[in-house]
Structure formats: C-alpha cells, structure tokens
Design a protein around this motif. Structure first.
Motif, PDB file in Angstrom:
ATOM      1  N   ARG A   1      43.090  32.927  50.135  1.00 54.15           N
ATOM      2  CA  ARG A   1      43.016  33.562  48.823  1.00 54.15           C
ATOM      3  C   ARG A   1      41.696  34.303  48.679  1.00 54.15           C
ATOM      4  NH1 ARG A   1      43.272  29.639  43.649  1.00 54.15           N
ATOM      5  NH2 ARG A   1      41.007  29.572  43.817  1.00 54.15           N
ATOM      6  N   PRO A   2      41.721  35.592  48.346  1.00 53.72           N
ATOM      7  CA  PRO A   2      40.456  36.281  48.085  1.00 53.72           C
ATOM      8  C   PRO A   2      39.820  35.710  46.826  1.00 53.72           C
ATOM      9  CG  PRO A   2      42.310  37.715  47.529  1.00 53.72           C
ATOM     10  CD  PRO A   2      42.892  36.465  48.133  1.00 53.72           C
ATOM     11  N   CYS A   3      38.510  35.488  46.858  1.00 50.91           N
ATOM     12  CA  CYS A   3      37.823  34.803  45.756  1.00 50.91           C
ATOM     13  C   CYS A   3      36.641  35.570  45.199  1.00 50.91           C
ATOM     14  CB  CYS A   3      37.307  33.447  46.225  1.00 50.91           C
ATOM     15  SG  CYS A   3      38.625  32.352  46.731  1.00 50.91           S
ATOM     16  N   GLY A   4      36.347  36.761  45.743  1.00 54.43           N
ATOM     17  CA  GLY A   4      35.235  37.501  45.183  1.00 54.43           C
ATOM     18  C   GLY A   4      34.477  38.298  46.225  1.00 54.43           C
TER      19      GLY A   4
ATOM     20  N   LEU B   1      50.178  33.602  28.111  1.00 50.55           N
ATOM     21  CA  LEU B   1      50.511  34.913  28.675  1.00 50.55           C
ATOM     22  C   LEU B   1      50.450  34.876  30.205  1.00 50.55           C
ATOM     23  CD1 LEU B   1      48.347  37.233  26.372  1.00 50.55           C
ATOM     24  CD2 LEU B   1      50.789  36.708  26.136  1.00 50.55           C
ATOM     25  N   PRO B   2      51.399  35.555  30.859  1.00 46.43           N
ATOM     26  CA  PRO B   2      51.301  35.686  32.322  1.00 46.43           C
ATOM     27  C   PRO B   2      50.108  36.587  32.673  1.00 46.43           C
ATOM     28  CG  PRO B   2      53.095  37.051  31.496  1.00 46.43           C
ATOM     29  CD  PRO B   2      52.574  36.269  30.317  1.00 46.43           C
ATOM     30  N   LEU B   3      49.528  36.379  33.859  1.00 46.90           N
ATOM     31  CA  LEU B   3      48.329  37.150  34.221  1.00 46.90           C
ATOM     32  C   LEU B   3      48.594  38.662  34.204  1.00 46.90           C
ATOM     33  CD1 LEU B   3      46.397  35.166  36.985  1.00 46.90           C
ATOM     34  CD2 LEU B   3      46.158  35.157  34.490  1.00 46.90           C
ATOM     35  N   SER B   4      49.831  39.061  34.512  1.00 46.72           N
ATOM     36  CA  SER B   4      50.125  40.498  34.505  1.00 46.72           C
ATOM     37  C   SER B   4      49.923  41.071  33.106  1.00 46.72           C
ATOM     38  CB  SER B   4      51.556  40.755  34.987  1.00 46.72           C
ATOM     39  OG  SER B   4      52.471  40.013  34.198  1.00 46.72           O
ATOM     40  N   GLU B   5      50.328  40.319  32.076  1.00 48.32           N
ATOM     41  CA  GLU B   5      50.152  40.791  30.703  1.00 48.32           C
ATOM     42  C   GLU B   5      48.671  40.711  30.295  1.00 48.32           C
ATOM     43  OE1 GLU B   5      51.767  42.453  28.765  1.00 48.32           O
ATOM     44  OE2 GLU B   5      51.123  42.060  26.699  1.00 48.32           O
ATOM     45  N   VAL B   6      47.972  39.672  30.741  1.00 47.27           N
ATOM     46  CA  VAL B   6      46.537  39.563  30.465  1.00 47.27           C
ATOM     47  C   VAL B   6      45.815  40.767  31.066  1.00 47.27           C
ATOM     48  CG1 VAL B   6      44.450  38.225  30.973  1.00 47.27           C
ATOM     49  CG2 VAL B   6      46.560  37.044  30.316  1.00 47.27           C
ATOM     50  N   GLU B   7      46.141  41.087  32.312  1.00 47.26           N
ATOM     51  CA  GLU B   7      45.493  42.222  32.970  1.00 47.26           C
ATOM     52  C   GLU B   7      45.809  43.522  32.226  1.00 47.26           C
ATOM     53  OE1 GLU B   7      46.891  43.411  36.808  1.00 47.26           O
ATOM     54  OE2 GLU B   7      45.274  44.888  37.020  1.00 47.26           O
ATOM     55  N   ARG B   8      47.081  43.695  31.814  1.00 49.59           N
ATOM     56  CA  ARG B   8      47.457  44.929  31.107  1.00 49.59           C
ATOM     57  C   ARG B   8      46.678  45.063  29.798  1.00 49.59           C
ATOM     58  NH1 ARG B   8      50.106  47.059  27.139  1.00 49.59           N
ATOM     59  NH2 ARG B   8      50.639  45.070  26.181  1.00 49.59           N
TER      60      ARG B   8
ATOM     61  N   GLY C   1      36.622  39.374  28.121  1.00 50.20           N
ATOM     62  CA  GLY C   1      37.096  40.233  29.206  1.00 50.20           C
ATOM     63  C   GLY C   1      36.347  39.965  30.499  1.00 50.20           C
ATOM     64  N   LEU C   2      35.036  39.813  30.380  1.00 49.15           N
ATOM     65  CA  LEU C   2      34.203  39.549  31.559  1.00 49.15           C
ATOM     66  C   LEU C   2      34.643  38.242  32.241  1.00 49.15           C
ATOM     67  CD1 LEU C   2      31.688  41.237  32.439  1.00 49.15           C
ATOM     68  CD2 LEU C   2      30.278  39.498  31.367  1.00 49.15           C
ATOM     69  N   VAL C   3      34.830  37.203  31.435  1.00 47.17           N
ATOM     70  CA  VAL C   3      35.179  35.890  31.988  1.00 47.17           C
ATOM     71  C   VAL C   3      36.578  35.920  32.607  1.00 47.17           C
ATOM     72  CG1 VAL C   3      35.466  33.431  31.464  1.00 47.17           C
ATOM     73  CG2 VAL C   3      33.683  34.747  30.303  1.00 47.17           C
ATOM     74  N   ILE C   4      37.498  36.662  31.988  1.00 46.36           N
ATOM     75  CA  ILE C   4      38.858  36.702  32.538  1.00 46.36           C
ATOM     76  C   ILE C   4      38.908  37.542  33.817  1.00 46.36           C
ATOM     77  CG2 ILE C   4      41.251  37.391  32.127  1.00 46.36           C
ATOM     78  CD1 ILE C   4      40.931  36.628  29.231  1.00 46.36           C
ATOM     79  N   ILE C   5      38.146  38.619  33.871  1.00 48.41           N
ATOM     80  CA  ILE C   5      38.124  39.395  35.120  1.00 48.41           C
ATOM     81  C   ILE C   5      37.597  38.514  36.255  1.00 48.41           C
ATOM     82  CG2 ILE C   5      37.005  41.351  36.297  1.00 48.41           C
ATOM     83  CD1 ILE C   5      37.216  42.839  33.548  1.00 48.41           C
ATOM     84  N   ASP C   6      36.585  37.708  35.972  1.00 47.22           N
ATOM     85  CA  ASP C   6      36.091  36.748  36.974  1.00 47.22           C
ATOM     86  C   ASP C   6      37.200  35.782  37.385  1.00 47.22           C
ATOM     87  OD1 ASP C   6      33.937  35.159  38.396  1.00 47.22           O
ATOM     88  OD2 ASP C   6      34.525  33.672  36.903  1.00 47.22           O
ATOM     89  N   PHE C   7      37.976  35.310  36.406  1.00 48.49           N
ATOM     90  CA  PHE C   7      39.095  34.404  36.692  1.00 48.49           C
ATOM     91  C   PHE C   7      40.118  35.095  37.598  1.00 48.49           C
ATOM     92  CE2 PHE C   7      43.252  32.546  35.567  1.00 48.49           C
ATOM     93  CZ  PHE C   7      43.001  31.190  35.683  1.00 48.49           C
ATOM     94  N   LEU C   8      40.456  36.351  37.270  1.00 51.13           N
ATOM     95  CA  LEU C   8      41.437  37.099  38.067  1.00 51.13           C
ATOM     96  C   LEU C   8      40.935  37.303  39.499  1.00 51.13           C
ATOM     97  CD1 LEU C   8      42.479  39.881  35.485  1.00 51.13           C
ATOM     98  CD2 LEU C   8      43.736  37.780  36.049  1.00 51.13           C
ATOM     99  N   ILE C   9      39.629  37.479  39.649  1.00 50.04           N
ATOM    100  CA  ILE C   9      39.052  37.645  40.989  1.00 50.04           C
ATOM    101  C   ILE C   9      39.060  36.315  41.741  1.00 50.04           C
ATOM    102  CG2 ILE C   9      36.859  38.022  42.208  1.00 50.04           C
ATOM    103  CD1 ILE C   9      36.301  40.328  40.263  1.00 50.04           C
ATOM    104  N   ARG C  10      38.590  35.254  41.092  1.00 44.20           N
ATOM    105  CA  ARG C  10      38.500  33.958  41.786  1.00 44.20           C
ATOM    106  C   ARG C  10      39.848  33.411  42.203  1.00 44.20           C
ATOM    107  NH1 ARG C  10      37.342  30.168  38.921  1.00 44.20           N
ATOM    108  NH2 ARG C  10      36.949  31.076  36.862  1.00 44.20           N
ATOM    109  N   HIS C  11      40.896  33.740  41.424  1.00 43.48           N
ATOM    110  CA  HIS C  11      42.223  33.224  41.748  1.00 43.48           C
ATOM    111  C   HIS C  11      43.021  34.178  42.628  1.00 43.48           C
ATOM    112  CE1 HIS C  11      42.320  29.473  39.375  1.00 43.48           C
ATOM    113  NE2 HIS C  11      41.354  30.080  38.705  1.00 43.48           N
TER     114      HIS C  11
END
Lengths: 283, 283
Positions: B186-189, A232-239, A252-262
C-alpha cells in the motif's frame, strides 16, 4: 478546484502584516498590528517596539507571565476587543515539548499568533474492503466555519492535557464514543499549517488519529458543536474536497493525509508529491 | 544520539557550495563547482556563468537535451570524472509530475543535484499484535553505504517506470517477493530530504509503501545488493536508529515515518512534532 487548493488555502499568509512576538530571546508568535497598538497601554506587561512586541523582562517565570497576561486579556475582553472568550487555557511555548512560557486564554491565541495544537480523529468503517469515513456537520452557531463538514472528533489541546487523553475526552463529548472504543485510536502523525483567518495568523499543529469503528456504531453529539453526522465513501469525500468548499479548512488537510496514508491516493498522480509535501511546513 | 539526529543528518547541507543549475527559466538542480568547471569545455551544451549553469538554449526539446547531455556524460566517464556508471536513466523535471526536461544517466544525478525519486518498502509481519520489520544488510561491495542496514526492498525510480511497477520489480529482484504478494503493498506517502553526500547535493523524494507479509515468508536476495535479511521487533529497530549509525541514512527517515504512522511513536513524546515535521521539506 482541486485537492491542492485545499492545501494551499491552509498555508496562505503574508507574514509582513504581523509583528514578531517574543519572550526573552525566543520569537514565539506573530501579532496583529492593532493588537500591538492596544498593548501599548500595558507597558508593565508588554514592550511594544516599532519592529516587535515582547513580554516585559521582569515577568521572568511562567506564573508571573501567565497572571500578568491574563489580567490584560480580561481587560481587553471587558472593552469588547477580545470576543469569543472560552475560559480555556492553551499553553504557549517556543515549540512543542519545549519549556512552557505562559498559559493564555484560548480566545487570545490567534491575536498573538502563537503555536496551538489540536487532535483530529479519522473515524471510519470498512465495508467489503472499502473505507467509509464518518463526517460531522458543524452547528450553525459555531464561531468558526459554521455549517461546514468536520471530523467525527476534533478539538484544541488545552493546557496540561495530554493529546491522547484529550482525544478520549472529545470522543465522548462530540460523538459519544465509549472510552474503551476510543482507546483503540492510533496516533498517525502531525500536520502543520500557517494561515490567515479573520485577520489573525493561525500557526497550528494537528495530531491525527485513526479509529476503525464497528459497522453498527452511530455517533451522537453531546456538546452541541455538531449538527449531524453522515458516513461517506472515500470517493465522495475526495469529490467534496476537490470540488467544493464544504469541509472546514484544516479538516481537508487531515483527510488528504488520511487518503495518502491509506493508499487511496497514489504516487501515480502527478500532484502526489505536492500533496504529500503540503501537509506540513518546517517548524 | 537520538531519532532526531537521524532526521537532521538527512537535511544537512550548505547550499552556497553549489551553483544553481537550470533549463530555460526553471532552476532544477544544484551543481558541484568542479563539475561546472568541467562543463566549460562543452559550450554547445552548457552555459557556465559565474552564478549559475544552464543548458544551452538551442537544445529546446527533451530529445535534443537528452542526447547532448548524454554525450557529455559519456566523455566525462571515459576521462574518469564520472564513476559508478549504471546504464540507467533518471528523468529530470522541475518537479514531480511536471514536463520531463531530459533523461540523465543515474551516475550523473548527484553531480547535477537534480531531484530524484525512489521507492522504499516497509515489509513487516505481525506476531501477537506486535509489528516486526524485515531489515536487509547491504552487500559489502555497494558503492553507497556498504554493510549498512536497509529496507527489505528499495530502489531508485528509472525513467518511464511508474512507482508501483518499480516496486513490484524491485520486490522480486531484491527479496524474491512474488508479484501477487507484492501487489498488496500500500502506498503510504512521500518523504523528502536534501543532504550533502560525497560532496554532492542529493535532493531526493521517497515513495513509501507498507506490506504485511505472511508469518512464514522468508526473503531471498537475487541481485547481490543485500547480504542477508533479519526480522526485528520495532523496539530493536527504534533502539538501533536512536543509538547507532547502523541504518543507511535515508532508511532511518522512512522507518521513523513508519513508527509514527503505526502509532509506535506517540504525541506524548516531547520531540514528536520535530520528528513528524522533519520527514519532508517543502519542495
């Protein structure tokens, strides 16, 4: 619904519903009150007081405690009080890296509310500079959150196994990722949450890993825990995270961290600090 | 000394030494008691009670509060009570993204103990797959932590400026990073800490950014805040953090996060969870 709701769900609990559980001077868990009542029958192993439960003091070594508690767990299992027996031991300690106090059958971990650890892998590919995340769907017969979306690879950390070794093993079992590919995974941090689930307090810490996969890699599940995989593209993951409950709670917690770190989520969001601070609680 | 000491230093404080400071129903800061005594002279602006300090209720808009508080700050400056005047406004709110309550001269932020925000850039290069980090040394005339090691780019977030725009501006001023290069950051947190410094409570949140720089890039400082720059391998960065006090206090926090996110520190360390959990406190 919002990303913040996913985070709040992982921290929701009422600590007053549990009895402190300890070994010696250390408080190491939070016990369900009905569990404490059951343990009154085993006074040579547990001291059940009005305000806390402690392991009996004469059990003063790792081996004594492990053996005595295991015998109680097996009796409670026979009586049907403990279900979902895994035949897998988790190590219990006051905190990560501290002296191990005893080994505990995994099915008993939530009843004691002791700290448990797991590994989660964000497996992704890059297409034209955009990140796509591999997502699994949990099998319909899983005891926890059947049918929910999950990571490509995730698993609890058994006694005596190092986090990275566990990741390599789970990567092979859960997604058929060859060892030489899995070894490229990079540890990226630890997240923690404390939540009520099925009347138990879960006090979990997850070690997160990122692995960029080749574009032609297709995961295959071996252990029956995952029904199918999708990219899935990140936009769909976020949605999906923001608008549905489709993902397993802690994923969800781990993916939100991924979205922040990237850098997919940025500090220009008004809720950015709340999201970032919500990824852990102080130990 | 250890990496954990660097983290603990960023969270050390005794909250009882401060008076809660608020606007309306919201508590938004922690005030030095001598500051509270000074503010008794301005009863039309501040209500100083035995147990807290509040902005006078008739100051019921952002503009009223900002103007009235600014006039008090300027009087305290003239009397020599407030030093290090910056002529730079920070926005004060109950939390990030919430309604702005007033603008405050930066030199006054620590006296009120309100939340402040900053941007920190990890500027690095890769050599044969190894990461080297650009590190600056603070000029000898800096009011805070002169001569200490610092990030390539770091700065407080002024009122009305978005974090990424601030990063681009600071990158040009502090290290001569061209805009088109800085935009790749890139923002990372976000990290947060609450510590006592010079008798004030600092309640800071830092937005962290990573920027991989070309191998031939050499930073030059424009604003006089940095004396010189050096490029260090992560092993040397870790050694300096673990064994010396050479880095500015909050830079250590951001670099430990960088070492964790890039997999330089791993969950096989017994102190890994404590390090990871120490990077923020719940808001």
């Amino acid at each position: 619904m919002s990303l913040l709701d996913r985070i709040e769900a992982c921290h929701r609990h009422d600590i007053s519903r549990y009895l402190p559980f300890g070994v010696g001077a250390a408080q190491i868990g939070h016990m369900r009150r009905d569990m404490a009542q059951e343990l009154r029958r085993f006074p040579s192993v547990f001291r059940v007081g009005a305000s806390d439960v402690r392991v009996a003091e004469h059990l003063d070594t790792f081996d004594y405690r492990s053996a005595a508690i295991d015998s109680v767990m097996r009796e409670l299992r026979q009586e049907g009080f403990i279900r979902g027996w895994r035949d897998e031991l988790f190590t219990v300690a006051a905190q990560y890296g501290a002296e191990p106090l005893f080994d505990l059958e995994r099915a008993g971990v939530p009843l004691f509310g002791v700290k448990a650890y797991g590994v989660h892998l964000n497996g992704y590919v890059k297409r034209d500079g955009e990140i796509w995340l591999w997502v699994g769907r949990r099998a319909a017969d899983r005891p926890i959150e059947p049918g929910k979306l999950d990571h490509l690879v995730a698993g609890g950390l058994p006694s005596g196994v190092k986090p990275f070794d566990n990741l390599i093993k789970e990567a092979a079992e859960e997604a058929s990722i060859p060892k030489e590919l899995a070894r490229r995974a990079r540890p990226c941090g630890a997240l923690s949450y404390r939540m009520e689930l099925d009347g138990c307090l879960r006090d979990d810490t997850l070690f997160t890993y990122d692995l960029e996969l080749p574009a032609d890699f297709v995961p295959k599940n071996h252990d029956g825990e995952i029904a199918d995989f999708r990219l899935l593209p990140l936009s769909e993951v976020e949605r999906l995270l923001a608008e549905t409950n489709d993902f397993k709670f802690n994923v969800g917690l781990v993916i939100i961290d991924f979205l922040i770190r990237h850098g997919y989520l940025t500090p220009e969001r008004p809720d950015y600090v709340q999201l970032a601070m919500g990824l852990s609680r102080r130990p």
